[in-house]
Design a protein around this motif. Structure first.
Motif, PDB file in Angstrom:
ATOM      1  N   GLY A 220      -0.696  54.001  24.669  1.00 30.83           N
ATOM      2  CA  GLY A 220      -1.228  53.156  25.953  1.00 30.83           C
ATOM      3  C   GLY A 220      -0.185  52.426  26.744  1.00 30.83           C
ATOM      4  N   LYS A 221      -0.748  51.600  27.848  1.00 32.92           N
ATOM      5  CA  LYS A 221       0.089  50.837  28.609  1.00 32.92           C
ATOM      6  C   LYS A 221      -0.392  49.482  28.635  1.00 32.92           C
ATOM      7  CE  LYS A 221       3.896  52.855  30.532  1.00 32.92           C
ATOM      8  NZ  LYS A 221       5.193  52.322  30.322  1.00 32.92           N
ATOM      9  N   TYR A 222       0.443  48.294  28.568  1.00 31.43           N
ATOM     10  CA  TYR A 222       0.034  47.039  28.624  1.00 31.43           C
ATOM     11  C   TYR A 222       0.949  46.162  29.373  1.00 31.43           C
ATOM     12  CZ  TYR A 222      -1.974  48.902  24.272  1.00 31.43           C
ATOM     13  OH  TYR A 222      -2.555  49.945  23.364  1.00 31.43           O
ATOM     14  N   ASP A 223       0.396  45.051  30.007  1.00 27.37           N
ATOM     15  CA  ASP A 223       1.068  44.471  30.957  1.00 27.37           C
ATOM     16  C   ASP A 223       2.136  43.604  29.845  1.00 27.37           C
ATOM     17  OD1 ASP A 223      -0.408  44.472  33.016  1.00 27.37           O
ATOM     18  OD2 ASP A 223      -1.910  42.945  32.331  1.00 27.37           O
ATOM     19  N   THR A 224       1.971  43.297  28.756  1.00 23.72           N
ATOM     20  CA  THR A 224       2.716  42.622  28.016  1.00 23.72           C
ATOM     21  C   THR A 224       2.684  43.362  26.364  1.00 23.72           C
ATOM     22  OG1 THR A 224       2.998  40.681  28.990  1.00 23.72           O
ATOM     23  CG2 THR A 224       3.704  40.749  26.759  1.00 23.72           C
ATOM     24  N   VAL A 225       3.763  43.561  25.665  1.00 25.59           N
ATOM     25  CA  VAL A 225       3.827  43.866  24.215  1.00 25.59           C
ATOM     26  C   VAL A 225       4.368  42.933  23.437  1.00 25.59           C
ATOM     27  CG1 VAL A 225       4.569  45.563  22.461  1.00 25.59           C
ATOM     28  CG2 VAL A 225       3.476  46.350  24.796  1.00 25.59           C
ATOM     29  N   VAL A 226       3.806  42.445  22.404  1.00 26.58           N
ATOM     30  CA  VAL A 226       4.450  41.398  21.461  1.00 26.58           C
ATOM     31  C   VAL A 226       4.529  41.827  20.022  1.00 26.58           C
ATOM     32  CG1 VAL A 226       4.176  39.166  20.751  1.00 26.58           C
ATOM     33  CG2 VAL A 226       3.495  39.515  22.814  1.00 26.58           C
ATOM     34  N   CYS A 227       5.679  41.687  19.583  1.00 30.00           N
ATOM     35  CA  CYS A 227       5.847  42.292  18.206  1.00 30.00           C
ATOM     36  C   CYS A 227       6.564  41.069  17.304  1.00 30.00           C
ATOM     37  CB  CYS A 227       6.692  43.524  18.211  1.00 30.00           C
ATOM     38  SG  CYS A 227       6.784  44.180  16.372  1.00 30.00           S
ATOM     39  N   LEU A 228       5.876  40.282  16.650  1.00 32.04           N
ATOM     40  CA  LEU A 228       6.426  39.194  15.856  1.00 32.04           C
ATOM     41  C   LEU A 228       6.676  39.436  14.289  1.00 32.04           C
ATOM     42  CD1 LEU A 228       4.205  36.281  17.209  1.00 32.04           C
ATOM     43  CD2 LEU A 228       6.561  37.173  18.249  1.00 32.04           C
ATOM     44  N   ASP A 229       7.885  39.263  14.070  1.00 33.38           N
ATOM     45  CA  ASP A 229       8.135  39.292  12.434  1.00 33.38           C
ATOM     46  C   ASP A 229       7.832  40.611  11.825  1.00 33.38           C
ATOM     47  OD1 ASP A 229       8.979  36.505  13.054  1.00 33.38           O
ATOM     48  OD2 ASP A 229       7.154  35.778  12.113  1.00 33.38           O
ATOM     49  N   VAL A 230       8.284  41.863  12.484  1.00 35.74           N
ATOM     50  CA  VAL A 230       7.883  42.960  12.049  1.00 35.74           C
ATOM     51  C   VAL A 230       9.118  43.788  11.831  1.00 35.74           C
ATOM     52  CG1 VAL A 230       6.478  45.345  12.368  1.00 35.74           C
ATOM     53  CG2 VAL A 230       5.511  43.045  12.915  1.00 35.74           C
ATOM     54  N   LEU A 231      10.230  43.516  12.828  1.00 33.85           N
ATOM     55  CA  LEU A 231      11.347  44.531  12.634  1.00 33.85           C
ATOM     56  C   LEU A 231      12.277  44.233  11.466  1.00 33.85           C
ATOM     57  CD1 LEU A 231      12.896  44.108  16.347  1.00 33.85           C
ATOM     58  CD2 LEU A 231      11.791  45.898  15.351  1.00 33.85           C
ATOM     59  N   MET A 242      12.190  52.173  17.483  1.00 34.74           N
ATOM     60  CA  MET A 242      10.985  51.302  17.550  1.00 34.74           C
ATOM     61  C   MET A 242      11.101  50.382  18.815  1.00 34.74           C
ATOM     62  SD  MET A 242       8.242  50.768  16.813  1.00 34.74           S
ATOM     63  CE  MET A 242       8.061  51.917  15.620  1.00 34.74           C
ATOM     64  N   ILE A 243      12.171  49.646  19.059  1.00 35.84           N
ATOM     65  CA  ILE A 243      12.232  48.760  20.197  1.00 35.84           C
ATOM     66  C   ILE A 243      12.168  49.534  21.709  1.00 35.84           C
ATOM     67  CG2 ILE A 243      14.066  47.209  21.625  1.00 35.84           C
ATOM     68  CD1 ILE A 243      15.204  46.483  18.611  1.00 35.84           C
ATOM     69  N   GLY A 244      12.635  50.634  21.534  1.00 32.75           N
ATOM     70  CA  GLY A 244      12.350  51.756  22.785  1.00 32.75           C
ATOM     71  C   GLY A 244      10.961  52.107  22.782  1.00 32.75           C
ATOM     72  N   HIS A 245      10.476  52.323  21.865  1.00 30.37           N
ATOM     73  CA  HIS A 245       9.055  52.908  21.618  1.00 30.37           C
ATOM     74  C   HIS A 245       8.084  51.649  22.367  1.00 30.37           C
ATOM     75  CE1 HIS A 245       5.171  54.333  20.851  1.00 30.37           C
ATOM     76  NE2 HIS A 245       4.842  53.581  19.697  1.00 30.37           N
ATOM     77  N   LEU A 246       8.530  50.410  21.814  1.00 36.72           N
ATOM     78  CA  LEU A 246       7.582  49.224  22.185  1.00 36.72           C
ATOM     79  C   LEU A 246       7.795  49.158  23.675  1.00 36.72           C
ATOM     80  CD1 LEU A 246       8.108  46.962  19.201  1.00 36.72           C
ATOM     81  CD2 LEU A 246       6.060  47.977  19.539  1.00 36.72           C
ATOM     82  N   ALA A 247       8.998  49.265  23.888  1.00 41.31           N
ATOM     83  CA  ALA A 247       9.267  48.869  25.604  1.00 41.31           C
ATOM     84  C   ALA A 247       8.372  49.956  26.482  1.00 41.31           C
ATOM     85  CB  ALA A 247      10.826  48.987  25.818  1.00 41.31           C
ATOM     86  N   SER A 248       8.270  51.037  25.925  1.00 42.57           N
ATOM     87  CA  SER A 248       7.727  52.358  26.834  1.00 42.57           C
ATOM     88  C   SER A 248       6.210  51.765  26.917  1.00 42.57           C
ATOM     89  CB  SER A 248       7.838  53.716  25.838  1.00 42.57           C
ATOM     90  OG  SER A 248       7.117  53.656  24.893  1.00 42.57           O
ATOM     91  N   LEU A 249       5.799  50.937  26.087  1.00 39.43           N
ATOM     92  CA  LEU A 249       4.369  50.656  26.101  1.00 39.43           C
ATOM     93  C   LEU A 249       3.962  49.507  27.076  1.00 39.43           C
ATOM     94  CD1 LEU A 249       3.158  50.710  22.214  1.00 39.43           C
ATOM     95  CD2 LEU A 249       3.058  52.685  23.983  1.00 39.43           C
ATOM     96  N   ALA A 250       4.970  48.833  27.558  1.00 38.49           N
ATOM     97  CA  ALA A 250       4.861  47.554  28.162  1.00 38.49           C
ATOM     98  C   ALA A 250       5.472  47.884  29.584  1.00 38.49           C
ATOM     99  CB  ALA A 250       6.034  46.535  27.624  1.00 38.49           C
ATOM    100  N   ASN A 251       4.509  47.217  30.597  1.00 44.25           N
ATOM    101  CA  ASN A 251       4.922  47.223  31.902  1.00 44.25           C
ATOM    102  C   ASN A 251       5.643  46.224  32.478  1.00 44.25           C
ATOM    103  OD1 ASN A 251       3.133  49.812  32.647  1.00 44.25           O
ATOM    104  ND2 ASN A 251       1.173  48.357  32.798  1.00 44.25           N
TER     105      ASN A 251
END
Length: 324
Positions: A220-231, A242-251
């Motif tokens: 999906g696509k979101y204005d913001t993606v937040v990932c706390l304390d998971v890496l 994973m950082i690249g994947h999360l960035a691809s979900l954020a606008n």
């Protein structure tokens, strides 16, 4: 939590002169002062039982800095990796399966207490709770720096028990929240139903959409993606992807928190593995800010804001990244 949690991922790093992040971040990347790590205060104030009771695969026990060199010499005599391999074989998988199993069972009970408000926590666990709450508060401030969150779509990747998702919903954000642990998701849903109630004028916040998913399955696509304390559950070789994947979900924005890697803290993490804690099931990986920044640049993103959050036993780097 692993592959999808807000865990605590934090290092148990004794720091009597602790530095806390300011409630607001400047738009210009900056570094906050970091106090040196010191020995745990005399065991009369931080007992061995307290420390051992707080150690698991996502927390790292640290002993007096004066012992680092001596204890590092005995690391070669231990084999925590072999222990984890045996645990992985028991659940029939690798890191991800171990994490899922842990946070659906003993890890869930443990972190539900830490994330909650029960008094049934020891001194170290209470301090980790404080550190995590500071991370959530700083994240909310970072998000609100851009204005109202009303109608803003946010993916809370690794939502845990909803400690960020619920405040986001109260601010009017449209929240999509995921976690690898079905137990965590069920708890987050229950907490959301209890806390997100109608106001006096009859309006009620929109409940977050909670789903059981690992980070790799998010779309999906979101204005913001937040990932706390998971890496902390990803080795660097997988963290980059994973950082690249999360960035691809954020606008517009990606917010990450992670346990920073330095030579000193890496040694302390390895020493922490020698301590007999209730669980050593999950691996804990530290990440250097340079590696995270490199992974972001690789996919066309750059760090805009950053800060350091620390209590006596909690230590995390928080960054906000935006497209270049």
């Amino acid at each position: 939590m692993a592959f999808s949690s807000s865990l605590w991922s934090s290092l148990i790093v004794p720091n009597p002169n602790r530095t806390t992040i300011s409630p607001r971040f400047s738009h210009k990347p900056h570094k906050l002062p970091l106090s040196p790590a010191f020995a745990i205060p005399p065991l009369s104030t931080a007992t061995a039982a307290d420390v051992a009771g707080a150690i698991d695969g996502t927390t790292v026990a640290v002993v007096s800095g004066g012992f680092v060199a001596a204890l590092a010499a005995v690391l070669s005599l231990t084999d925590p990796e072999r222990r984890r391999q045996m645990q992985a074989e028991e659940v029939g998988g690798g890191d991800k399966e171990v994490v899922r199993e842990y946070f659906n069972n003993s890890g869930f009970q443990r972190w539900k207490k830490i994330y909650g408000d029960t008094d049934e926590v020891n001194r170290v666990q209470r301090d980790i709770r404080l550190g995590h709450s500071k991370t959530v508060e700083s994240t909310l401030n970072m998000l609100k720096d851009e204005g109202s969150l009303q109608g803003v779509t946010v993916c809370d990747a690794g939502c845990g028990t909803g400690s960020l998702s619920i405040p986001l919903a109260k601010e009017g954000a449209v929240v999509y929240a995921s976690d690898i642990s079905a137990a965590m998701v069920a708890e987050a849903e229950q907490q959301a139903k209890e806390q997100l109630v109608a106001s006096e004028n009859g309006s009620a916040p929109v409940l977050p959409k909670f789903v059981v998913k690992d980070l790799e399955s998010l779309d999906g696509k979101y204005d913001t993606v937040v990932c706390l304390d998971v890496l902390i559950h990803y080795p660097q070789s997988k963290a980059d992807g994973m950082i690249g994947h999360l960035a691809s979900l954020a606008n517009n924005r990606l917010i990450l928190s992670f346990a920073p890697k330095t030579f000193y803290y890496d040694i302390l993490k390895r020493i922490g593995e020698l301590f007999p804690g209730p669980s050593k099931a999950t691996r804990a990986y530290l990440h250097s800010e340079a590696d995270v920044e490199r992974a972001l640049k690789k996919v066309g993103w750059t760090i805009r804001k950053k800060g350091l959050i620390t209590t006596q036993f909690y230590f995390a780097r928080l960054i906000e990244a935006v497209p270049m």
